[in-house]
Write a protein that holds these residues in place. Structure first.
Motif, short mmCIF file in Angstrom:
data_model
loop_
_atom_site.label_atom_id
_atom_site.label_comp_id
_atom_site.label_asym_id
_atom_site.label_seq_id
_atom_site.Cartn_x
_atom_site.Cartn_y
_atom_site.Cartn_z
N GLY A 83 0.78 -1.22 0.00
CA GLY A 83 0.00 0.00 0.00
C GLY A 83 0.81 1.27 0.00
O GLY A 83 0.25 2.36 0.18
N LEU A 84 2.12 1.19 -0.20
CA LEU A 84 2.97 2.38 -0.22
C LEU A 84 2.92 3.05 -1.58
O LEU A 84 2.84 2.38 -2.62
N THR A 85 3.03 4.36 -1.59
CA THR A 85 3.25 5.11 -2.82
C THR A 85 4.74 5.41 -2.92
O THR A 85 5.30 6.06 -2.03
N ILE A 86 5.36 4.91 -3.96
CA ILE A 86 6.80 5.13 -4.16
C ILE A 86 6.95 6.31 -5.12
O ILE A 86 6.60 6.22 -6.30
N ASP A 87 7.48 7.41 -4.61
CA ASP A 87 7.60 8.62 -5.43
C ASP A 87 8.83 8.58 -6.33
O ASP A 87 8.75 8.91 -7.52
N SER A 88 9.96 8.19 -5.78
CA SER A 88 11.18 8.09 -6.59
C SER A 88 12.22 7.27 -5.84
O SER A 88 12.11 7.05 -4.63
N VAL A 89 13.23 6.81 -6.60
CA VAL A 89 14.29 5.97 -6.04
C VAL A 89 15.61 6.43 -6.65
O VAL A 89 15.69 6.73 -7.85
N SER A 90 16.65 6.45 -5.83
CA SER A 90 17.99 6.72 -6.34
C SER A 90 18.97 5.68 -5.82
O SER A 90 18.76 5.12 -4.73
N VAL A 91 20.01 5.41 -6.62
CA VAL A 91 21.08 4.49 -6.23
C VAL A 91 22.39 5.27 -6.32
O VAL A 91 22.71 5.83 -7.38
N ASN A 92 23.10 5.33 -5.22
CA ASN A 92 24.35 6.10 -5.15
C ASN A 92 24.15 7.54 -5.61
O ASN A 92 24.99 8.15 -6.28
N GLY A 93 22.98 8.10 -5.28
CA GLY A 93 22.71 9.50 -5.59
C GLY A 93 22.12 9.77 -6.95
O GLY A 93 21.78 10.92 -7.27
N ARG A 94 21.97 8.75 -7.79
CA ARG A 94 21.42 8.95 -9.14
C ARG A 94 20.05 8.28 -9.24
O ARG A 94 19.88 7.13 -8.85
N LYS A 95 19.08 9.03 -9.77
CA LYS A 95 17.72 8.51 -9.88
C LYS A 95 17.69 7.32 -10.82
O LYS A 95 18.33 7.32 -11.87
N VAL A 96 16.92 6.29 -10.44
CA VAL A 96 16.76 5.10 -11.28
C VAL A 96 15.27 4.83 -11.46
O VAL A 96 14.42 5.33 -10.71
N GLN A 97 14.96 4.02 -12.46
CA GLN A 97 13.57 3.69 -12.76
C GLN A 97 13.19 2.42 -12.00
O GLN A 97 13.64 1.33 -12.34
#
Length: 615
Positions: A83-97
Motif C-alpha cells: 500500500g505504499l506510494t513510491i515517489d522516486s528511487v535513487s542508487v548512489n545518488g542517481r535517480k533510477v527507474q
C-alpha cells in the motif's frame, strides 16, 4: 508478543507419528516465503530513515535510505511494500527507474530497484496509505488525555512493509537510525535509544545499533511523559496514566536483574515500557528497548505484570535469537513463555508460577479443541504455505512450545537445561534459527546420544505431531486445589458470601471463574452480589465474567460489558466476548450494535479479525 488471536485455521489431519516434511532439507537456512525481498542475495547493512508524521492526512512520508553491498552483482534489489506510494528511487545518488509488481493479497507488492556491483546507497522516497495495517491513528477523543492525537505502529508479523519499504522477514536483521518530525507539542518514541522529555522542535533522532528484523521496528507519537523506575528501566505513557503505571511496574528493574541471572546479560541498554491507549490489539509487543504494552495490565494491584516478564524475556528469545521464518514461530514464543515463568518463579515463588503453568495449559487445551486435535496447525513446526503468517499466531506456539521445554527440563534436569539455554543465547546472539537447526543443536548439546532421554521426550510428537502429547507435564496445584475445594462447596450449595477466598490472587479468581463456566442467572447474581465481578477493574477477570454473563443472559452485567468493549482493544478479550454474543439471536443483535458503535476504537488488526466474526 502476548498474545495473538486464535486465527481461522486450516484443519489438516496429521497422524501423531507422521515424519517431518523435508526435514533433512531444513538443516540448511530456508527461504522465508513471506518476504518478496532478496536480502538473502544482497547484503542489507543499515537503514537510515527520515520521515514526517502527518495526523491530518493520516500519513507517514519521507525517505528510507538503505546501505547495501552487492558483491554478486545481482541486477535488482527487491523489497517488500504494501500500500505504499513510491515517489522516486535513487542508487548512489542517481535517480533510477523502479517498478512495483502487482499486489498479492497477503504479501503486497515487490519493489524492484535496478542495481549493480557498485551499489552502496539506495534511497526511496515514499508515502504510506491512510489504511496502512501497521498504523493506528487515534483521535484525541480516543486517548486518555482527550486533547492530542496519538499514533502507534504494530509491525509483527509482516506489517512493517505497510509503513517502510523494507526486507520484511524475521530472519533479516539490520541496525537503523531515524529522524522523525512530528507536530509541535508531541513526543516521538521508537524501538531504539529514546529521549525522556519532549522538545520544542518536534524533531526526534533515534539509533538502534544492534541489528533487528523489520517486525521489531516501532514508532509511537503522542502526548507522552516519562518516569524512571531505576537507572535502566522506566515507563512512558500519557500523563494521566503515568503515576499509576509507574507504581504498577515498580519491579521492572528486579525483573531485568532476575532474567540476566538466569540466561545471561541484557544486551539492549535500557528496558523501558510504553503503556499505550486502550485500542492496542495485543497484550504487549517486545519492541527492543521499548516494550509496547496494553493498559489492561494496569490492574491496581500488580497482579498482571507477568506480561511484562514475558515481553522482557523476548530480549533473549525472539529479539536476540530470532525465528528464521514465521513457520518457526514457536522458537520465539515457546521459549519466551518458559522464560517468563522462570522469572516469575524466581520473584514470586514456585507455587505462584505453578498457577501460571496451569492457566496456560487450560489455554492450550482450549486452542487444541478449537483447531482440532488432529489439525496440522497444532504442530510446533507450522505449515504456512500460501497462508497469512498470522494464522500461526495461536497459543500452540506459546503454550505447547513452553510445555515442550518444561518436559525437557523434567527429563534433563533444570541445571542442565539452564546451562544449555544460556549457551544457546550466547552462541546465537543476533542470529536466526529454524526448527531443524535447533533440534540438531539440542541433540548435539543437551541430549548427546542419551537414547533414554530422547525416548522420554518424544521430540517428533511435539514438533511434528498434532495435539497435546500424552507426556505433557502438568504443574502441581497447591494453590488451585484450595480454589477447587471452594468451587465444589459452591456447586453443592454453600453460599457464595461464605466461601473462603481471602488472599486470592487474580490467577485464583480466574481459575475459580473458569471452573464455574455455565453458571445460570441465579448463580451469576449470587456470585456478583458476593464478589462484585461486574465492576472488577481486573481485565482478565472481567473478560471471563462477561463471557459467562452473555452465556447466562445475565443482563445486569451488560452495561459494564459494553463500557469494557468501548475501552479495550485487546484481541484476547474482544474475540471470545464477541464470539459468545454471536451464538444467539439476542447476543448477535447486541454484538452488531456494540461493534458498529466502537469499531473505530479498535486497531486495524482487531477490526480484521472481528469483521470475519461479527456479521
Amino acid at each position: 508478543m502476548k498474545y495473538a488471536m486464535l486465527a481461522g485455521a486450516l484443519l489438516l489431519a496429521a497422524a501423531c507419528q507422521q515424519p517431518a516434511p523435508k526435514q533433512e532439507a531444513e538443516t540448511l537456512p530456508v527461504k522465508d516465503q513471506h518476504t518478496l525481498s532478496n536480502a538473502d542475495s544482497i547484503d542489507i547493512r543499515k537503514l537510515d530513515l527520515n520521515i514526517g508524521v502527518d495526523f491530518e492526512h493520516k500519513q507517514i512520508s519521507g525517505v528510507a535510505a538503505w546501505h547495501v553491498a552487492n558483491p554478486q552483482n545481482i541486477p535488482l534489489l527487491k523489497l517488500d511494500t504494501y500500500g505504499l506510494t513510491i515517489d522516486s528511487v535513487s542508487v548512489n545518488g542517481r535517480k533510477v527507474q523502479h517498478s512495483l509488481d502487482a499486489a498479492l493479497p497477503v504479501l503486497g507488492s515487490r519493489l524492484n530497484i535496478p542495481v549493480d556491483q557498485s551499489a552502496e546507497l539506495v534511497q526511496i522516497w515514499y508515502k504510506t496509505s491512510p489504511e496502512a495495517t501497521a498504523l493506528q491513528w487515534l483521535e484525541p477523543s480516543q486517548t486518555m488525555g482527550k486533547k492530542q492525537p496519538f499514533l502507534y505502529t504494530q509491525s509483527e508479523s509482516i506489517y512493517a512493509r505497510t509503513w517502510i519499504p523494507c526486507p520484511d522477514g524475521p530472519g533479516i536483521r539490520f541496525p537503523y537510525t531515524a529522524t522523525v518530525k512530528v507536530p509541535a507539542g508531541l513526543m516521538a518514541l521508537m524501538s531504539a535509544e529514546n529521549v525522556q522529555q519532549r522538545n520544542d522542535s518536534g524533531i526526534y533522532h533515534f539509533s538502534m545499533e544492534q541489528p533487528v528484523p523489520a517486525y521489531l521496528m516501532a514508532l509511537a507519537v503522542g502526548d507522552i511523559s516519562f518516569k524512571a523506575i531505576d537507572s535502566i528501566t522506566g515507563v512512558y505513557t500519557e500523563p494521566a496514566m503515568l503515576e499509576k503505571a509507574a507504581w504498577e511496574l515498580a519491579d521492572m528493574g528486579k525483573m531485568v536483574t532476575t532474567a540476566a541471572q538466569l540466561y545471561g546479560p541484557y544486551r539492549w541498554g535500557r528496558y523501558d515500557v510504553l503503556v499505550l491507549p486502550p485500542g492496542f490489539p495485543l497484550g504487549g509487543m517486545e519492541n527492543p528497548r521499548l516494550t509496547f504494552a496494553t493498559p489492561t495490565i494496569i490492574a491496581g494491584d500488580r497482579s498482571l505484570v507477568s506480561l511484562i516478564a514475558h515481553e522482557l524475556a523476548h530480549s533473549w528469545s525472539g529479539n536476540l535469537v530470532t525465528n528464521a521464518t514465521w513457520e518457526d514461530f514457536w522458537l520465539n514464543e515457546g521459549f519466551t513463555v518458559y522464560f517468563e515463568r522462570r522469572i516469575m518463579e524466581a520473584m514470586q515463588g514456585e507455587n505462584y508460577a505453578d498457577m501460571l503453568w496451569e492457566l496456560g495449559y487450560q489455554d492450550l487445551q482450549g486452542t487444541v479443541d478449537e483447531l482440532g486435535k488432529d489439525s496440522k496447525d497444532t504442530w510446533l513446526k507450522l505449515d504456512l504455505h500460501d497462508r497469512n503468517p498470522d494464522d500461526g499466531l495461536t497459543d500452540i506456539a506459546y503454550e505447547k512450545g513452553a510445555h515442550f521445554l518444561r518436559l525437557i527440563e523434567k527429563n534433563a534436569g533444570r541445571a542442565k537445561l539452564d546451562t544449555f539455554l544460556r549457551t544457546y543465547f550466547d552462541s546465537h546472539a543476533f542470529k536466526t534459527m529454524n526448527t531443524a537447526q535447533f533440534l540438531q543443536y539440542l541433540d548435539a548439546n543437551l541430549i548427546k546420544g542419551d537414547t533414554a532421554m530422547a525416548s522420554a521426550i518424544r521430540i517428533k510428537d511435539w514438533v511434528y505431531g498434532p495435539g497435546i502429547p500424552g507426556n505433557c507435564p502438568r504443574a502441581p496445584q497447591k494453590r488451585f486445589a484450595k480454589v477447587s475445594d471452594e468451587v465444589k462447596r459452591f456447586k453443592e450449595g454453600t453460599a457464595a458470601k461464605t466461601l473462603q477466598t481471602t488472599g486470592w490472587s487474580s490467577h485464583e479468581w480466574l481459575y475459580f471463574l473458569r471452573a464455574l463456566t455455565g453458571a445460570d442467572k441465579e448463580k451469576m447474581k449470587e456470585l456478583d452480589a458476593a464478589f462484585g465481578f461486574t465492576e472488577t477493574g481486573n481485565s482478565e477477570m472481567a473478560d471471563q465474567w462477561f463471557v459467562m454473563a452473555v452465556a447466562a443472559d445475565y443482563e445486569p452485567a451488560y452495561p459494564a460489558m459494553e463500557k469494557f468493549l468501548s475501552e479495550v482493544g485487546r484481541r484476547k478479550f474482544l474475540t471470545p466476548l464477541y464470539a459468545e454474543m454471536m451464538k444467539t439471536p439476542k447476543g448477535k443483535e447486541m454484538a452488531v450494535r456494540i461493534y458498529s458503535k466502537y469499531k473505530q476504537n479498535y486497531h486495524p488488526l482487531a477490526q480484521e479479525s472481528l469483521n470475519k466474526l461479527v456479521k
